[in-house]
Design a protein around this motif. Sequence first.
Motif, mmCIF file in Angstrom:
data_model
loop_
_atom_site.group_PDB
_atom_site.id
_atom_site.type_symbol
_atom_site.label_atom_id
_atom_site.label_comp_id
_atom_site.label_asym_id
_atom_site.label_seq_id
_atom_site.Cartn_x
_atom_site.Cartn_y
_atom_site.Cartn_z
ATOM 1 N N ASP A 191 118.882 23.672 39.964
ATOM 2 C CA ASP A 191 119.049 23.592 38.368
ATOM 3 C C ASP A 191 118.310 22.298 37.381
ATOM 4 N N ASP A 240 112.355 33.171 36.224
ATOM 5 C CA ASP A 240 113.665 33.355 36.161
ATOM 6 C C ASP A 240 114.207 32.398 36.996
ATOM 7 N N ALA A 253 117.544 32.400 37.007
ATOM 8 C CA ALA A 253 119.120 32.741 37.688
ATOM 9 C C ALA A 253 118.438 33.840 38.713
ATOM 10 N N HIS A 293 117.028 31.557 42.251
ATOM 11 C CA HIS A 293 119.026 31.394 42.803
ATOM 12 C C HIS A 293 119.512 33.137 43.907
ATOM 13 N N GLN A 294 118.912 33.369 43.456
ATOM 14 C CA GLN A 294 119.643 34.846 43.861
ATOM 15 C C GLN A 294 118.344 35.148 45.445
ATOM 16 N N PHE A 322 127.328 27.741 40.988
ATOM 17 C CA PHE A 322 126.158 27.599 40.376
ATOM 18 C C PHE A 322 126.726 27.181 39.411
ATOM 19 N N THR A 346 124.070 28.093 34.392
ATOM 20 C CA THR A 346 123.372 29.341 35.770
ATOM 21 C C THR A 346 123.806 30.348 35.902
ATOM 22 N N ARG A 376 124.053 32.743 32.990
ATOM 23 C CA ARG A 376 122.328 33.593 32.805
ATOM 24 C C ARG A 376 123.209 34.691 33.666
ATOM 25 N N LEU A 377 123.793 34.207 34.988
ATOM 26 C CA LEU A 377 123.682 35.563 36.020
ATOM 27 C C LEU A 377 124.517 36.689 35.301
ATOM 28 N N SER A 419 122.055 39.092 33.147
ATOM 29 C CA SER A 419 121.102 39.241 33.444
ATOM 30 C C SER A 419 121.460 40.036 35.093
ATOM 31 N N SER A 420 122.830 40.394 35.260
ATOM 32 C CA SER A 420 123.397 41.211 36.183
ATOM 33 C C SER A 420 123.173 42.647 35.995
#
Length: 301
Positions: free
Chosen positions: A173, A190, A192, A195-196, A285, A289, A292-293, A296-297
């Motif tokens: 981050d 992005d 997020a 991170h995935q 996270f 973050t 944002r996760l 946008s999930s």
Amino acid sequence: MTVVDMNDRKSPVPPTGTPAATDLPPSMVERMTLILDAFDGRATHLSLEETARRARLPRSTVHRILEQLVKLDWVAHAPIGYRLGRRALGLDGGAGDHSQMRAAAAPLLHELHLKTGLVVHLSVLDDGESVYLDKVGGRFATALPSRVGGRALAHSTAGGKAMLACIAPERVDALFGATLPRCTESTITDIAVLHQELSRIRQRRGLAFECGESTPGVACVASAIRGHEGPIGSISLCGDMRTAQLERVAPLVLDVTREVSRSLYPDLGVPRRGRKPTPVPTSTFSAATMDRLMASSEHWL
């Protein structure tokens, strides 16, 4: 009434271990040198207080100079405090001084190229970028824009993502903003989503893949070279997306990076007395973050 001569007043005694203002080195260059000398190795991480104590300078002076050194890339922010930056380490456009790792990896890189026919890269992480230390390949190598001493956005390359997966999410981050620069239409933009992807890399034992994210038509697989404090580099195999069979050669990359790690750190994984084992990054996270996760999930379900 007693008249007090102002010249007879004693100056306040500075805190223990902090020099008086009159004792400070007269030039800014001398103060900067003392601060840089406080970092006695490329892996040294110091807090503001530790830096001030080692340099024997006031905390406020050290903080002001450190912030200037950070802006000029002589010092960089570390997960805890500060560390030497790319200019102090000789990474300002060149390959830097990573002679031990390059020497340990060199024969294995050539062997990896001969076994696979693919282009092999040895890279290090410098803030949010990957710096290429070595490149071995045949005819396809000339089609790649990478060069020794060159740079690429870490989040767009397999080697960069392999190293990012080895550090704490909070550090990732700090390296990137919410929106990441785009190299191609396939680049992750992005934080997020990045991170995935890093979480999936950890689940694959550190194997990172890239398909056209840095250079159109190029696919890569990579794994990080680990040290006591985290990733010290990565090795990647790159080829044409239409013909490269990355899943088949991926185990070879893992074997080579582990061999380089063992040659440089024979006691890796065995805690030394007085030193805690290096923690394995988790999928924790930061609050921003996580927001944002969650937002946008719905696009990933």
